[in-house]
Design a protein around this motif. Sequence first.
Motif, PDB file in Angstrom:
ATOM      1  N   LEU A   1       0.666  -1.403  -0.065  1.00  0.00           N
ATOM      2  CA  LEU A   1       0.022  -0.032   0.124  1.00  0.00           C
ATOM      3  C   LEU A   1       0.977   1.370  -0.020  1.00  0.00           C
ATOM      4  CD1 LEU A   1      -2.580  -1.027   2.673  1.00  0.00           C
ATOM      5  CD2 LEU A   1      -2.948  -1.109  -0.046  1.00  0.00           C
ATOM      6  N   GLY A   2       0.464   2.192  -0.877  1.00  0.00           N
ATOM      7  CA  GLY A   2       1.041   3.694  -0.633  1.00  0.00           C
ATOM      8  C   GLY A   2       0.557   4.369   0.646  1.00  0.00           C
ATOM      9  N   VAL A   3       0.726   5.729   0.608  1.00  0.00           N
ATOM     10  CA  VAL A   3       0.565   6.306   1.828  1.00  0.00           C
ATOM     11  C   VAL A   3      -0.933   6.460   1.821  1.00  0.00           C
ATOM     12  CG1 VAL A   3       0.730   8.648   3.069  1.00  0.00           C
ATOM     13  CG2 VAL A   3       2.762   7.409   1.940  1.00  0.00           C
ATOM     14  N   GLN A   4      -1.680   6.925   0.632  1.00  0.00           N
ATOM     15  CA  GLN A   4      -3.093   6.831   0.926  1.00  0.00           C
ATOM     16  C   GLN A   4      -3.839   5.561   1.226  1.00  0.00           C
ATOM     17  OE1 GLN A   4      -5.056   9.637   1.099  1.00  0.00           O
ATOM     18  NE2 GLN A   4      -3.334  10.577   1.077  1.00  0.00           N
ATOM     19  N   GLY A   5      -3.403   4.358   0.642  1.00  0.00           N
ATOM     20  CA  GLY A   5      -3.874   3.226   1.076  1.00  0.00           C
ATOM     21  C   GLY A   5      -3.585   2.677   2.243  1.00  0.00           C
ATOM     22  N   ALA A   6      -2.536   3.060   2.993  1.00  0.00           N
ATOM     23  CA  ALA A   6      -2.232   2.916   4.374  1.00  0.00           C
ATOM     24  C   ALA A   6      -3.288   3.831   5.226  1.00  0.00           C
ATOM     25  CB  ALA A   6      -0.879   3.280   4.689  1.00  0.00           C
ATOM     26  N   LEU A   7      -3.552   4.936   4.621  1.00  0.00           N
ATOM     27  CA  LEU A   7      -4.595   5.733   5.778  1.00  0.00           C
ATOM     28  C   LEU A   7      -5.786   5.274   5.625  1.00  0.00           C
ATOM     29  CD1 LEU A   7      -3.205   9.324   4.367  1.00  0.00           C
ATOM     30  CD2 LEU A   7      -2.936   8.395   6.739  1.00  0.00           C
ATOM     31  N   TRP A   8      -6.204   4.694   4.439  1.00  0.00           N
ATOM     32  CA  TRP A   8      -7.378   4.020   4.520  1.00  0.00           C
ATOM     33  C   TRP A   8      -7.519   2.854   5.173  1.00  0.00           C
ATOM     34  CZ3 TRP A   8     -11.936   6.202   3.297  1.00  0.00           C
ATOM     35  CH2 TRP A   8     -11.944   7.250   2.448  1.00  0.00           C
ATOM     36  N   LEU A   9      -6.676   2.029   5.289  1.00  0.00           N
ATOM     37  CA  LEU A   9      -6.746   0.823   6.006  1.00  0.00           C
ATOM     38  C   LEU A   9      -6.434   1.051   7.506  1.00  0.00           C
ATOM     39  CD1 LEU A   9      -6.260  -2.421   6.039  1.00  0.00           C
ATOM     40  CD2 LEU A   9      -3.643  -1.881   6.204  1.00  0.00           C
ATOM     41  N   ALA A  10      -5.755   2.160   8.018  1.00  0.00           N
ATOM     42  CA  ALA A  10      -5.881   2.730   9.273  1.00  0.00           C
ATOM     43  C   ALA A  10      -7.286   3.128   9.686  1.00  0.00           C
ATOM     44  CB  ALA A  10      -4.770   3.622   9.496  1.00  0.00           C
ATOM     45  N   LEU A  11      -7.971   3.869   8.918  1.00  0.00           N
ATOM     46  CA  LEU A  11      -9.352   4.426   9.058  1.00  0.00           C
ATOM     47  C   LEU A  11     -10.105   3.414   9.198  1.00  0.00           C
ATOM     48  CD1 LEU A  11     -10.751   6.809   9.413  1.00  0.00           C
ATOM     49  CD2 LEU A  11     -11.272   7.240   7.072  1.00  0.00           C
ATOM     50  N   SER A  12     -10.277   2.276   8.279  1.00  0.00           N
ATOM     51  CA  SER A  12     -10.918   1.431   8.488  1.00  0.00           C
ATOM     52  C   SER A  12     -10.987   0.280   9.706  1.00  0.00           C
ATOM     53  CB  SER A  12     -10.640   0.113   7.143  1.00  0.00           C
ATOM     54  OG  SER A  12     -10.942   1.105   5.923  1.00  0.00           O
ATOM     55  N   VAL A  13      -9.694   0.104   9.900  1.00  0.00           N
ATOM     56  CA  VAL A  13      -9.322  -0.503  11.181  1.00  0.00           C
ATOM     57  C   VAL A  13      -9.762   0.153  12.448  1.00  0.00           C
ATOM     58  CG1 VAL A  13      -7.237  -1.358  12.740  1.00  0.00           C
ATOM     59  CG2 VAL A  13      -7.287  -1.821  10.398  1.00  0.00           C
ATOM     60  N   ALA A  14      -9.565   1.478  12.583  1.00  0.00           N
ATOM     61  CA  ALA A  14      -9.992   2.332  13.681  1.00  0.00           C
ATOM     62  C   ALA A  14     -11.758   2.338  13.884  1.00  0.00           C
ATOM     63  CB  ALA A  14      -9.620   3.771  13.463  1.00  0.00           C
ATOM     64  N   VAL A  15     -12.369   2.520  12.630  1.00  0.00           N
ATOM     65  CA  VAL A  15     -13.650   2.321  12.875  1.00  0.00           C
ATOM     66  C   VAL A  15     -14.259   1.011  12.981  1.00  0.00           C
ATOM     67  CG1 VAL A  15     -15.943   2.381  11.177  1.00  0.00           C
ATOM     68  CG2 VAL A  15     -14.059   4.030  11.069  1.00  0.00           C
ATOM     69  N   ALA A  16     -13.604  -0.018  12.622  1.00  0.00           N
ATOM     70  CA  ALA A  16     -13.996  -1.610  13.231  1.00  0.00           C
ATOM     71  C   ALA A  16     -13.745  -1.819  14.607  1.00  0.00           C
ATOM     72  CB  ALA A  16     -13.225  -2.569  12.287  1.00  0.00           C
ATOM     73  N   GLY A  17     -12.794  -1.043  14.927  1.00  0.00           N
ATOM     74  CA  GLY A  17     -12.367  -1.095  16.544  1.00  0.00           C
ATOM     75  C   GLY A  17     -13.536  -0.326  17.232  1.00  0.00           C
ATOM     76  N   GLN A  18     -13.850   0.794  16.844  1.00  0.00           N
ATOM     77  CA  GLN A  18     -14.776   1.658  17.452  1.00  0.00           C
ATOM     78  C   GLN A  18     -16.196   0.804  17.597  1.00  0.00           C
ATOM     79  OE1 GLN A  18     -15.404   5.330  15.406  1.00  0.00           O
ATOM     80  NE2 GLN A  18     -17.564   5.366  15.855  1.00  0.00           N
ATOM     81  N   VAL A  19     -16.618   0.129  16.404  1.00  0.00           N
ATOM     82  CA  VAL A  19     -17.726  -0.793  16.379  1.00  0.00           C
ATOM     83  C   VAL A  19     -17.552  -2.002  17.470  1.00  0.00           C
ATOM     84  CG1 VAL A  19     -19.218  -2.200  15.067  1.00  0.00           C
ATOM     85  CG2 VAL A  19     -18.539   0.084  14.243  1.00  0.00           C
ATOM     86  N   GLY A  20     -16.443  -2.653  17.333  1.00  0.00           N
ATOM     87  CA  GLY A  20     -16.138  -3.711  18.223  1.00  0.00           C
ATOM     88  C   GLY A  20     -16.171  -3.442  19.797  1.00  0.00           C
ATOM     89  N   TRP A  21     -15.413  -2.308  20.074  1.00  0.00           N
ATOM     90  CA  TRP A  21     -15.717  -1.714  21.558  1.00  0.00           C
ATOM     91  C   TRP A  21     -17.076  -1.682  22.092  1.00  0.00           C
ATOM     92  CZ3 TRP A  21     -11.799  -2.242  24.911  1.00  0.00           C
ATOM     93  CH2 TRP A  21     -10.572  -2.176  24.617  1.00  0.00           C
ATOM     94  N   SER A  22     -17.887  -0.749  20.730  1.00  0.00           N
ATOM     95  CA  SER A  22     -19.119  -0.621  21.416  1.00  0.00           C
ATOM     96  C   SER A  22     -20.161  -1.989  21.529  1.00  0.00           C
ATOM     97  CB  SER A  22     -19.834   0.162  20.605  1.00  0.00           C
ATOM     98  OG  SER A  22     -20.163  -0.256  19.294  1.00  0.00           O
ATOM     99  N   VAL A  23     -19.664  -2.913  20.796  1.00  0.00           N
ATOM    100  CA  VAL A  23     -20.420  -3.959  20.940  1.00  0.00           C
ATOM    101  C   VAL A  23     -20.106  -4.705  22.349  1.00  0.00           C
ATOM    102  CG1 VAL A  23     -20.902  -6.582  19.641  1.00  0.00           C
ATOM    103  CG2 VAL A  23     -21.137  -4.481  18.360  1.00  0.00           C
ATOM    104  N   ALA A  24     -18.895  -4.907  22.491  1.00  0.00           N
ATOM    105  CA  ALA A  24     -18.490  -5.481  23.708  1.00  0.00           C
ATOM    106  C   ALA A  24     -18.971  -4.903  24.902  1.00  0.00           C
ATOM    107  CB  ALA A  24     -16.778  -5.756  23.887  1.00  0.00           C
ATOM    108  N   ALA A  25     -18.965  -3.390  24.684  1.00  0.00           N
ATOM    109  CA  ALA A  25     -19.864  -2.623  25.976  1.00  0.00           C
ATOM    110  C   ALA A  25     -21.271  -3.227  26.257  1.00  0.00           C
ATOM    111  CB  ALA A  25     -19.475  -1.174  25.780  1.00  0.00           C
ATOM    112  N   ALA A  26     -21.827  -3.235  25.138  1.00  0.00           N
ATOM    113  CA  ALA A  26     -23.361  -3.634  25.248  1.00  0.00           C
ATOM    114  C   ALA A  26     -23.361  -4.985  25.710  1.00  0.00           C
ATOM    115  CB  ALA A  26     -23.899  -3.437  23.799  1.00  0.00           C
ATOM    116  N   HIS A  27     -22.508  -5.990  25.139  1.00  0.00           N
ATOM    117  CA  HIS A  27     -22.636  -7.295  25.806  1.00  0.00           C
ATOM    118  C   HIS A  27     -22.436  -7.469  27.204  1.00  0.00           C
ATOM    119  CE1 HIS A  27     -22.284 -11.535  25.539  1.00  0.00           C
ATOM    120  NE2 HIS A  27     -21.033 -11.684  26.024  1.00  0.00           N
ATOM    121  N   ARG A  28     -21.278  -6.582  27.473  1.00  0.00           N
ATOM    122  CA  ARG A  28     -20.869  -6.884  29.049  1.00  0.00           C
ATOM    123  C   ARG A  28     -21.771  -6.257  30.037  1.00  0.00           C
ATOM    124  NH1 ARG A  28     -15.783  -5.259  32.282  1.00  0.00           N
ATOM    125  NH2 ARG A  28     -16.288  -6.075  34.126  1.00  0.00           N
ATOM    126  N   ALA A  29     -22.646  -5.228  29.342  1.00  0.00           N
ATOM    127  CA  ALA A  29     -23.576  -4.547  30.267  1.00  0.00           C
ATOM    128  C   ALA A  29     -24.775  -5.408  30.123  1.00  0.00           C
ATOM    129  CB  ALA A  29     -23.912  -3.141  29.501  1.00  0.00           C
TER     130      ALA A  29
END
Length: 158
Positions: free
Chosen positions: A100-128
């Motif tokens: 990946l070039g720099v722009q591809g790397a940025l898109w990958l990191a952004l996708s990973v961050a958004v997936a993490g955000q969703v994952g953390w929120s689902v884990a929070a809901a499950h734990r609650a």
Amino acid sequence: MHRAHADYTGGVYGSMLAASVVLGAGTLGSFPRVELVVLLLLTSLVFWVAHVHAELFGARLARRAPDRRVILRVCREEWPIVKAAAPPAAAIAVSPVLGLGVQGALWLALSVAVAGQVGWSVAAAHRAGASGRLTAVTATVNVLLGLVIVVIKITVAH
């Protein structure tokens, strides 16, 4: 005061923070990968310190000075802010291996961050103990928040 949701709250917040850092870095031009990894990790550390400070001194000082045990617990509870930045930073670090070039790397990191955000929120809901419906709602809200960040990236970059 024990906050059972603190781990997940910090994770959701940290993931959104990481996505925002990637978004900002992507709109300013090409950052060398090492600098972006350092920017992600240092920004998360600064926000972790700010959250620990706010938790310890915002409400606690009014009652009594925190002791070492409380300080360590709060530091541990807020650490997911930093943990949430690690996967997007790792995505940037491994992006050359993926071709990946720099722009591809940025898109990958952004996708990973958004997936993490969703994952953390689902884990929070499950734990609650949230229902499946409420878990789906929190996942959807976090997907939508992530899409807002993606739309901003697309709009600002063009």
